[in-house]
Enzyme design. Structure first.
Site, PDB file in Angstrom:
ATOM      1  N   GLU A  84       0.799  -1.267  -0.014  1.00 39.39           N
ATOM      2  CA  GLU A  84       0.160  -0.055   0.011  1.00 39.39           C
ATOM      3  C   GLU A  84       0.761   1.331   0.038  1.00 39.39           C
ATOM      4  OE1 GLU A  84      -3.078  -0.039   2.907  1.00 39.39           O
ATOM      5  OE2 GLU A  84      -3.140   2.114   2.808  1.00 39.39           O
ATOM      6  N   LYS A 261      -7.106  -0.867  11.965  1.00 40.33           N
ATOM      7  CA  LYS A 261      -6.222  -1.267  10.761  1.00 40.33           C
ATOM      8  C   LYS A 261      -5.056  -0.408  10.313  1.00 40.33           C
ATOM      9  CE  LYS A 261      -5.823  -1.715   6.052  1.00 40.33           C
ATOM     10  NZ  LYS A 261      -5.105  -0.974   5.188  1.00 40.33           N
ATOM     11  N   ASP A 277       4.688 -14.316  11.906  1.00 39.52           N
ATOM     12  CA  ASP A 277       3.236 -14.369  11.660  1.00 39.52           C
ATOM     13  C   ASP A 277       2.393 -13.293  11.833  1.00 39.52           C
ATOM     14  OD1 ASP A 277       0.673 -15.319  11.789  1.00 39.52           O
ATOM     15  OD2 ASP A 277       1.110 -17.121  13.255  1.00 39.52           O
ATOM     16  N   HIS A 374      -2.175  10.600  -0.008  1.00 34.80           N
ATOM     17  CA  HIS A 374      -2.489   9.102  -0.214  1.00 34.80           C
ATOM     18  C   HIS A 374      -2.657   8.838  -1.746  1.00 34.80           C
ATOM     19  CE1 HIS A 374      -3.437   4.998   0.848  1.00 34.80           C
ATOM     20  NE2 HIS A 374      -4.359   4.992  -0.005  1.00 34.80           N
TER      21      HIS A 374
HETATM   22  C1  MEV Z   1      -5.676   2.936   5.375  1.00 38.26           C
HETATM   23  O1  MEV Z   1      -4.848   1.849   5.229  1.00 38.26           O
HETATM   24  C2  MEV Z   1      -5.554   3.299   6.888  1.00 38.26           C
HETATM   25  C3  MEV Z   1      -6.356   4.312   7.583  1.00 38.26           C
HETATM   26  O2  MEV Z   1      -7.931   4.329   7.177  1.00 38.26           O
HETATM   27  C4  MEV Z   1      -6.467   4.338   9.066  1.00 38.26           C
HETATM   28  C5  MEV Z   1      -7.327   5.154   9.507  1.00 38.26           C
HETATM   29  O3  MEV Z   1      -8.193   5.625   8.860  1.00 38.26           O
HETATM   30  O4  MEV Z   1      -7.090   5.675  10.807  1.00 38.26           O
HETATM   31  C6  MEV Z   1      -5.919   5.462   6.707  1.00 38.26           C
END
Ligand code: MEV
Length: 424
Positions: A84, A261, A277, A374
């Site tokens: 990513e 995430k 892992d 991004h």
């Molecule tokens: C993207 O891989 C991760 C985010 O969505 C985390 C978040 O929203 O805090 C940018």
């Protein structure tokens, strides 16, 4: 094609080339595609074939380095394997900001794992518990016969816990608490559980069912904190916005899934680069809220000076002995780059990376939004994916960002235009 069958007996008995040929026929792969699968980089097919089953190829993922990390006064370069765009850049940037206030302070508890043995069908719960507790020493002694190494280090099985569950059969679960030192611990914990289960059956007269480690490790937890100075992150308003974003993640599971995430974007990337892992790390992190009541693994507050204090508390079970890290050369090299001496230091680093990654994401979300940074990085990877080379990558991605349309088809169109103009 319609009547092709995936039932292939003895696929595992074929060699890699034979498996590839069968795969090529089944999936209609071209000779060119098969050639790509034959490329294996530094992980030889022979070794790959020993690591897992039915091997046909290996897989490459970009590895980037996140500089700027200072953790407990020591400097680190962090190898991150991830597909990513913007994760590595965001992580490095967060580490640079934290560094100006001294960097991250991390600590980890002792490496205690839990092994679970499920007991079903018993008459008296009280008698069952009493019998097990009366035999605690024997149970631990038996478990410790499974690892001379741990015993010689004064580690190994240290205690037991007994829990009753609310499942339909009111299972009783015996937890073995095992100090696994520098191992991740899955193998030794599973072996101890399997060794102890028949003995539990013998002393209780009950049947045991599951005998397996728990990937939830509330006794093996890491904490890290860092100060992010308000002047470096857009002022006090951004500080307030980040705190408000944290409060939302802490109570809203829909936001927490995304918030956490982001943390795992960083941690998984380091785990993957060092071939650890990452699935167990995911499972561990995402289940922890059940015990703490906090959906968010991080926490943000304001210092008396108005700066942002970021903290993370996350269960992390990683090892520096055993596993594939030492077998696969590149993973071993990335571990050398990481420069960690033991599993606790490794966990300290991972906690700091998780905090950095989360801070970077929540800061972007709390100020300019995530898409700007991004998408420009995403535009570059799209440009590369349609075949743009060298300066073409900048030309294609800059134009997409400028025009606000970032897509595969736009990248293709722009690349064709550029090549027409330059007669390539
Ligand atoms: C993207 O891989 C991760 C985010 O969505 C985390 C978040 O929203 O805090 C940018």
């Amino acid at each position: 094609m319609a009547n092709r069958s995936s039932e292939i007996s003895g696929y595992y008995k074929l060699n890699v080339e034979e498996r590839l040929e069968l795969l090529g026929t089944f999936s209609n792969l071209t000779q060119e595609e098969l050639e790509v699968l034959r490329m294996h980089g530094s992980l030889s097919m022979e070794l790959a074939d020993k690591l897992i089953e039915n091997v046909v190829s290996t897989f490459e993922i970009p590895v980037g380095i996140a500089p700027n990390f200072r953790i407990n006064g020591k400097d680190y370069l962090i190898p991150m394997a991830i597909e990513e765009a913007s994760v590595v850049a965001a992580c490095s940037n967060a580490a640079r900001i934290a560094r100006s206030a001294g960097g991250f302070v991390s600590e980890s508890t002792e490496p205690i794992m839990i092994g679970q043995i499920q007991i079903v069908k018993y008459d008296s719960l009280e008698d069952l518990k009493k019998t097990i507790l009366e035999h605690e020493n024997e149970i631990l002694k038996l478990a410790n016969t499974r690892s001379k190494t741990l015993s010689s280090l004064g580690a190994g099985a240290r205690g037991i816990e007994i829990r009753t569950l609310d499942d339909p059969q009111r299972s009783v679960v015996v937890h073995l608490l095992i100090d696994v030192r520098d191992a991740m611990g899955a193998n030794v914990v599973n072996s101890m559980c399997e060794t102890v289960a028949p003995y539990l059956e013998e002393i209780t007269g009950c049947r045991t069912n599951l005998r397996i480690l728990s990937n939830l490790t509330p006794h093996r937890v890491s904490r890290s904190r860092a100060i992010f100075k308000k002047d470096l992150i857009g002022g006090e308003e951004v500080v307030d916005n980040i705190i408000s974003a944290y409060h939302m993640a802490n109570v809203d599971p829909f936001r927490a899934a995304t918030h956490n995430k982001g943390i795992m974007n960083g941690i998984d990337a380091v785990l993957l680069a060092t071939l650890n892992d990452w699935r167990s790390a995911e499972a561990n992190a995402h289940t922890y809220h059940v015990l703490t009541g906090n959906f968010s693994l991080t926490k943000y507050s304001k210092t008396p000076e108005g700066d942002l204090l970021g903290e993370i508390e996350i269960p992390i079970a990683v090892g520096t002995v055993g596993g594939s890290t030492n077998t696969v050369k590149k993973a071993a090299i990335y571990r050398k780059v990481l420069g960690i001496e033991n599993s606790r230091e490794f966990a300290n680093v991972l906690a700091a990376v998780g905090l950095a990654q989360n801070f970077a994401a929540v800061r972007a979300l709390s100020s300019e939004g995530i898409q700007k940074g991004h998408m420009s990085l995403h535009a570059r990877s799209l440009a590369a994916s349609v075949g743009a080379q060298n300066e073409e990558i900048d030309l294609v991605s800059d134009t997409m960002v400028k025009n606000g349309t970032i897509s595969m088809s736009k990248a293709k169109e722009l690349l064709e235009d550029i090549r027409k103009r330059t007669n390539k």
